[in-house]
Write a protein that holds these residues in place. Structure first.
Motif, PDB file in Angstrom:
ATOM      1  N   VAL A  91     -16.535  -3.003   2.643  1.00 41.90           N
ATOM      2  CA  VAL A  91     -16.958  -1.935   1.733  1.00 41.90           C
ATOM      3  C   VAL A  91     -18.223  -2.377   1.004  1.00 41.90           C
ATOM      4  O   VAL A  91     -18.278  -3.474   0.435  1.00 41.90           O
TER       5      VAL A  91
ATOM      6  N   ARG B 140       0.862  -1.185   0.000  1.00 40.67           N
ATOM      7  CA  ARG B 140       0.000   0.000   0.000  1.00 40.67           C
ATOM      8  C   ARG B 140       0.893   1.228   0.000  1.00 40.67           C
ATOM      9  O   ARG B 140       1.369   1.682   1.060  1.00 40.67           O
TER      10      ARG B 140
ATOM     11  N   THR C 210     -14.273  -6.781   0.951  1.00 38.47           N
ATOM     12  CA  THR C 210     -13.780  -6.650   2.321  1.00 38.47           C
ATOM     13  C   THR C 210     -12.283  -6.900   2.397  1.00 38.47           C
ATOM     14  O   THR C 210     -11.721  -7.586   1.539  1.00 38.47           O
TER      15      THR C 210
HETATM   16  N1  SER Z   1     -10.833  -2.294  -0.344  1.00 32.82           N
HETATM   17  C1  SER Z   1     -10.976  -2.132   1.072  1.00 32.82           C
HETATM   18  C2  SER Z   1      -9.689  -1.853   1.753  1.00 32.82           C
HETATM   19  O1  SER Z   1      -8.656  -2.082   1.189  1.00 32.82           O
HETATM   20  C3  SER Z   1     -11.579  -3.381   1.654  1.00 32.82           C
HETATM   21  O2  SER Z   1     -10.934  -4.476   1.122  1.00 32.82           O
HETATM   22  O3  SER Z   1      -9.708  -1.413   2.870  1.00 32.82           O
END
Ligand code: SER
Length: 275
Positions: A205, A71, A230
């Motif tokens: 989500v 991320r 999710t």
């Molecule tokens: N797309 C959302 C997140 O990454 C839930 O998977 O938090």
């Protein structure tokens, strides 16, 4: 709540969602395929975008994965918080126009709290809900969540670049005052302050809009069908179930730490900011 190895927790999650009819798929590549909006895969949903938007037909309308992720947006937090890593794995269950919140939220609650699964203490779970989403709020109430454990937030809307997006509901685990020296309690969740007391373990989500550049959230067109997306960070969940201070003291990293201790002949004393 019982000590659970990271491998066992991953398997328990995937098996649970297989029992709900989800197709288990291996992690997709970390490198996005046919998606110029992302440098790397940042969430379990990212490789599945065409199934959410209806551009492609999924192998099944219910899926579950454990996706390798980096991320990029969180990189600055690595080394500063208990819960961020450069690379991590995200467990997810997904519905492409199949089940929606009336199924997904009770299943999440069942997996977290049932003595058959993770047996977490309900009193330690707090949940945020999108302010305008009364239906979701009421589903949590019907599952026995106390109003004092439900927090409405205007910002609970998940999107990452163009594509599937929607209101979300996030589940946090309270690690107690040991991680809240100033005793600020849930005001930290209400004010969305960075903290290591309430750890977000699972985001659900309610993915129903197509985020579109140049449009405001209120103007996003609806997707052809309603979806569930999710994400549960495996290392975070292991940290909670194993009651370690940070993700780095779980059974994923400790064997490596022990080897380093042995080679350097220096004991590992934990991380200074948590002492
Ligand atoms: N797309 C959302 C997140 O990454 C839930 O998977 O938090």
């Amino acid at each position: 709540m019982e000590w659970t190895s990271l491998n066992d927790l991953r398997e328990a999650y995937l098996k649970f969602f297989e029992s709900k009819g989800c197709l288990r798929k291996k992690s997709y590549s970390l490198v996005p395929q046919n998606d110029n909006s992302l440098l790397l895969i940042v969430a379990g949903m990212a490789p599945l975008k065409p199934y959410f938007t209806g551009q492609e037909v999924p192998p099944r309308t219910r899926m579950t994965t454990c996706q390798k992720c980096i991320r990029t947006g969180d990189i600055e937090n690595v080394g500063k918080t208990a819960r961020h890593g450069t690379y991590f794995e995200m467990l997810g269950n997904f519905s492409f126009g199949d089940y929606f919140k009336k199924e997904a939220l009770p299943w999440a609650w069942e997996l977290l709290t049932s003595p058959k699964y993770f047996a977490m203490d309900k009193d330690k779970l707090y949940i945020t809900v999108y302010t305008h989403d009364e239906e979701t709020y009421n589903i949590w109430l019907s599952l026995g969540v106390k109003p004092s454990h439900l927090i409405k937030l205007d910002t609970n809307f998940w999107e990452i670049g163009p594509g599937p997006s929607g209101p979300d509901t996030e589940i946090f685990y309270d690690r107690g005052e040991k991680y809240d020296k100033q005793k600020r309690g849930i005001s930290m969740l209400q004010n969305e302050e960075e903290n290591d007391r309430y750890i977000e373990i699972w985001n659900n989500v309610l993915s129903q809009f197509n985020a579109t550049e140049g449009l405001s959230r209120e103007e996003y067109p609806e997707l052809p069908h309603k979806n569930i997306d999710t994400g549960m960070g495996v290392e975070r969940m292991a940290c909670i179930l194993q009651e370690t201070e940070t993700n780095y003291e779980t059974d994923l990293f400790m064997p490596i730490m022990h080897k380093i201790e042995e080679i350097c002949n220096i004991p590992y004393n934990g991380q200074m900011q948590f002492k």
